[in-house]
Design an enzyme around this catalytic site. Structure first.
Site, short mmCIF file in Angstrom:
data_model
loop_
_atom_site.label_atom_id
_atom_site.label_comp_id
_atom_site.label_asym_id
_atom_site.label_seq_id
_atom_site.Cartn_x
_atom_site.Cartn_y
_atom_site.Cartn_z
N SER A 189 0.86 -1.18 0.00
CA SER A 189 0.00 0.00 0.00
C SER A 189 0.90 1.23 0.00
O SER A 189 1.66 1.43 -0.93
CB SER A 189 -0.96 -0.02 1.20
OG SER A 189 -1.86 1.05 1.13
N HIS A 216 -2.56 -1.14 -3.41
CA HIS A 216 -3.75 -0.32 -3.20
C HIS A 216 -3.64 0.99 -3.99
O HIS A 216 -2.90 1.89 -3.61
CB HIS A 216 -3.92 0.00 -1.71
CG HIS A 216 -4.16 -1.20 -0.86
ND1 HIS A 216 -3.88 -1.24 0.49
CD2 HIS A 216 -4.64 -2.43 -1.17
CE1 HIS A 216 -4.19 -2.43 0.97
NE2 HIS A 216 -4.66 -3.17 -0.01
N MET A 320 -0.12 0.95 5.04
CA MET A 320 -0.95 1.16 6.23
C MET A 320 -1.95 0.03 6.41
O MET A 320 -2.34 -0.63 5.45
CB MET A 320 -1.73 2.48 6.11
CG MET A 320 -0.90 3.72 6.26
SD MET A 320 -1.95 5.20 6.35
CE MET A 320 -2.72 5.18 4.75
N ASP A 323 -4.40 -5.17 5.89
CA ASP A 323 -4.75 -6.01 4.75
C ASP A 323 -3.59 -6.93 4.42
O ASP A 323 -2.44 -6.51 4.34
CB ASP A 323 -5.09 -5.12 3.54
CG ASP A 323 -5.68 -5.91 2.39
OD1 ASP A 323 -6.32 -6.94 2.65
OD2 ASP A 323 -5.51 -5.49 1.23
#
Length: 406
Positions: A189, A216, A320, A323
């Site tokens: 991410s 992401h 962050m 996930d």
């Protein structure tokens, strides 16, 4: 006591749009009045109208985080960024980008030059409520994470965890050498595009297994990222499409706003793993976001564990949130290998930190060592006959519903 908890985070914004400056000003005023927020207090300590004024205010105000527009008069965002990487290399910079192809490419260039993260500008800036909701969901969490990360590193001290660290599983890398790696899956991410630009070019053209990645990002950005990576990598990098055959030689990047999984072309005999591997296809779908993300790393990891079992190598890198944690656990439980990026080289040690702290990573490594670790592990056991793999190793030990994937 953490200094950043004793005072509001000081944020400087640079944007030539009067509408955006007004939206940002009101956003921080509303956050200051929100007593229920779990995020730290923040204040907009200054607003610059162009790049030259931004550099002057950065030197004078010493902000904790800078929000930087790409297109500005006198000096654009890329020019400001180049100066700041020399004068204030530790300052987290969040690019504010238009959701356009040009904006996506410019943002990726900014990330390549050292920007920490980015947000997309609201598509309807004249709709105040929608613009506020869009920015509050994107921006405030990133500011809190990026401003906190350097302080946390100073407080805890940086660890470079090697294979022998007591917090990693002892002997698992050697023990798993008997199972040939059949796929590499990667989840990232915040800070991911920069990490991929350093990692993927180190994988050779004859890398013997396919690579699948969830980063992401919105759709326009994932397409531009795939094109950018393809130009610098020996392997072919492509944005994934539904029903694409998963074979060595290609790195597949999940498109924004779609979950990516490993599926089968048609039903196969559960005992014939070689035939199953040859028939694996990419499956894209629009299920609800998982862990607030679409695409979600967990979907990819869990499907890889189900199809490839102990032949799965999963990398959890900078980003962050959490996930990828449940998916990495599924890989671990079916005998696969999990590697995590270390804290010192992560833009934000959220995703890899959760995996490392859960004890399911075989190693927690600095970014510069990950490519060699992947190549060594993929090379190990390549001569082992697939028939030697016990039947059932591709079965995970928990039902999919246990991980929230149904």
């Amino acid at each position: 006591m953490n200094t950043l908890k004793e005072r509001p985070l000081r944020v400087l914004a640079a944007d030539d749009s009067a509408v955006m400056r007004s939206i940002l000003w009101k956003l921080f005023l509303m956050h200051a009045k929100d007593r229920a927020s779990d995020l730290p207090p923040m204040e907009l300590c200054g607003i610059a109208r162009d790049g030259v004024e931004c550099l002057e205010q950065t030197a004078r105000l010493q902000p904790d985080v800078l929000i930087l527009d790409l297109e500005m008069p006198r000096l654009n965002g890329l020019g400001v960024l180049d100066r700041l990487r020399v004068e204030r290399p530790e300052l987290p910079v969040i690019m504010c980008s238009a959701y356009t192809e040009h904006g996506a490419r410019s943002t990726l260039e900014a990330l390549g030059r050292g920007a920490s993260d980015y947000v997309t500008k609201p598509s309807k800036q004249n709709d105040f409520a929608e613009a506020m909701q869009s920015l509050s969901q994107q921006l405030l969490l990133r500011i809190a994470a990026l401003a906190k990360e350097p302080k946390d590193k100073e407080k805890r001290g940086v660890r470079d965890v090697a294979l022998g660290d007591p917090r990693t599983r002892q002997g698992d890398v050697a023990a798993n050498d008997s199972y040939p790696i059949e796929v590499v899956v990667i989840g990232l991410s915040t800070g991911g595009p920069t990490a991929l630009e350093l990692l993927l070019p180190k994988l050779p053209k004859d890398f013997p297994v396919p690579v699948l990645i969830v980063q992401h990002m919105p759709k326009l950005f994932t397409g531009a990222l795939a094109e950018r990576l393809d130009k610098s990598c020996p392997l072919h990098v492509q944005e994934a499409y539904d029903n694409a055959a998963i074979r060595p030689g290609t790195v597949w990047l999940a498109p924004g706003d779609a979950h990516m999984e490993v599926g089968l072309r048609h039903a196969m005999d559960d005992g014939d793993r070689r035939a199953e591997g040859r028939s694996c296809r990419i499956r894209l779908h629009q299920q609800e976001p998982l862990n607030h993300c679409r695409p979600s790393v967990d979907y990819l990891f869990f499907s890889a564990a189900r199809r490839y079992g102990a032949g799965t190598l999963a990398l959890v890198m900078t980003g962050m949130g959490a996930d990828g944690l449940n998916g990495a656990r599924a890989v671990y439980e079916c005998g696969g290998v999990v590697l995590a990026q270390d804290e010192a080289t992560s833009a934000v040690w959220g995703m890899p930190g959760r995996v490392s702290e859960a004890g399911i990573a075989s190693a927690t490594l600095p970014l510069r060592k990950i490519a060699n670790a992947v190549k060594q592990r993929v090379s190990a056991g390549r001569s082992v006959r697939m028939e030697s793999v016990p039947s059932g190793v591709s079965m995970v030990s928990k039902r999919e519903s246990d991980y929230g994937l149904l």
